[in-house]
Design an enzyme around this catalytic site. Sequence first.
Site, PDB file in Angstrom:
ATOM      1  CB  SER A  10      -9.796   0.031  -0.013  1.00 15.90           C
ATOM      2  OG  SER A  10      -9.333   0.313  -1.293  1.00 15.90           O
TER       3      SER A  10
ATOM      4  CG  HIS B 255      -5.293   3.551   0.606  1.00 19.85           C
ATOM      5  ND1 HIS B 255      -4.928   2.230   0.697  1.00 19.85           N
ATOM      6  CD2 HIS B 255      -6.477   3.562  -0.037  1.00 19.85           C
ATOM      7  CE1 HIS B 255      -5.849   1.466   0.132  1.00 19.85           C
ATOM      8  NE2 HIS B 255      -6.807   2.252  -0.317  1.00 19.85           N
TER       9      HIS B 255
ATOM     10  CG  ASP C  76      -2.283   0.575   0.951  1.00 17.97           C
ATOM     11  OD1 ASP C  76      -2.351   1.808   0.798  1.00 17.97           O
ATOM     12  OD2 ASP C  76      -3.277  -0.173   0.884  1.00 17.97           O
TER      13      ASP C  76
END
Length: 572
Positions: free
Chosen positions: A372, A170, A132
């Site tokens: 996600s 994120h 990520d």
Amino acid sequence: MAVPSVPAAAAPPTASAADQLTRVIVAYDDADAAALAVDRAGGKVGRPLSIVESFAAEVPGTQLSALRSAPGVRSVTLDGEVALQAERWRADGDANSMFSVVRATGALDVWKKSDANGKPIGGAGVGIALIDSGVSQVTGLNDPTRIVNGPDLSFESQSPNLRYADTFGHGTHMAGLIAGRDPGTNFQTVDTPTNFTGMAPTSTLISVKVATADGATDVSQVIAGIDWVVTHRNDPGLNIKVLNLSFGTDTYQDEKLDPLSHAVEAAWKKGITVVVSAGNDGKTRTALSMPAANPYVIAVGAADSKGTESRSDDVLADFSTRGNTTRSADLTAPGRSIVGLRDPGSYVDVNYPTGLVPGDSTGRYFRGSGSSQAAAITSGAAALLLQQRPNLTPDQVKKLLVSTADAMTAGDVLGRGSGQLNIKKAIEAPTPTFTQTWAASTGTGSLESSRGSAHVSDPVTGTELTGEKDIMGQAWTGTTWARAATAGTAWTGGTWNGATWTGTALNGNSSTGRSWVAVGWSGNNWAGRTWSGRTWSSAVWDGRTWSGRTWSGSTWSGRTWSGSYWSASIWQ
């Protein structure tokens, strides 16, 4: 959006003295349909609350249940309750808090159980790799014994002050949902939401950073990250058994040829359970994002709780990619308005301040929506299973999670898979005999096609990275790479695809944690450029996503990271 006038309809039922009007807040997916539903219930539409895609209304108390399930209505909440939550946020009063998520998915019950060695089941001994944007050491993710920095393969790895840190936001959000745990928390006795606890609070999380603050990353970096995980899965202290990929590209290349697809399939066949987000393109795209399109991996769609604790009214989130009758999501998990850990100063934090949770006096929390989040929650669940039964194959993990899911009777059939994740049922189910027999991928397809519409570019010259070469300028030969990926030998020391990307070992101490040794990139090649996510910025992380279509647009995560998915406009 202004609340529309209500079209003419049949005369609504009249409220009696025993059926007094109740003040509510109606959150809608379709304002016209929601207003019509209120009218038909014998209620009155009141003031618009456009910033949160809602309006105030008065509705007969006996009609509240019917209104909650009406077309166009996302949720119906008592007006007084909304005011109280705004004054002081309570995790036990929010259907999308992590406390509510671990309770709804059964993780709260699983934590009270023990494995064959008498250890509480929280994911202990199981390594979960997260490819990520990095993980920041915020409270809940600052335990150096459990949070490990694998290699930083991002363009920011060349800056010591940015290396390993999550400048985007994120990765930190996903990490919290997977393995967050506040210091001193006894997760076995958690019965109040006073501490943040992710799905697998005693697991080891290995962060492999590939993306920068503006979302810039290339598919070659992602593939390199997957290959690193496979090569180092059995390193001392790692024991990587789960791989989380909360992104995807919009390639239409066949999954048997696509290099990204082959990379996850190779990981799967080496004993790593790969969990991937289905995508956030709703009904606009008739294929899952890549690598969710690979039939071996666990593709997860996003469920919408409709703002209630009960699962009976849950539906597939409108943004969750439906796929097609050949390949769709395998199951769903909570994915709308999920409360995760905030990454102060990150791109998400600065650009989407409405993601902050009103009434949270600690300033620690941030909301996000997308497949996600659903994938991250499912990855944590997989780790619980693998602590309980360490010898499970990825195929058996998939079978257990899919076969024990709670049926989702409301909403779209296509895209919801077998239903919603229920890890308690999976833990209690017998070990299945199950082997997937899909045709093997070759991985000999085009690297450029695997990028789909997402490309990094040089902000000075505007030059995009295209064609059959990786970020180091190395030529891509699919047959050679695929053979090494299948064998799990794509990495040799710190070298991948013929160039040195990183160091060769972990180092660190109890205070700083363990981090992979970094190396500098040099030479006049692609790696020497200062890449930006400019073309990823309206199509990937932004635009509908963050800035392009990478982590959110229609590639990495559909509309996961778009303004409308990090703002109050979709939350109850």
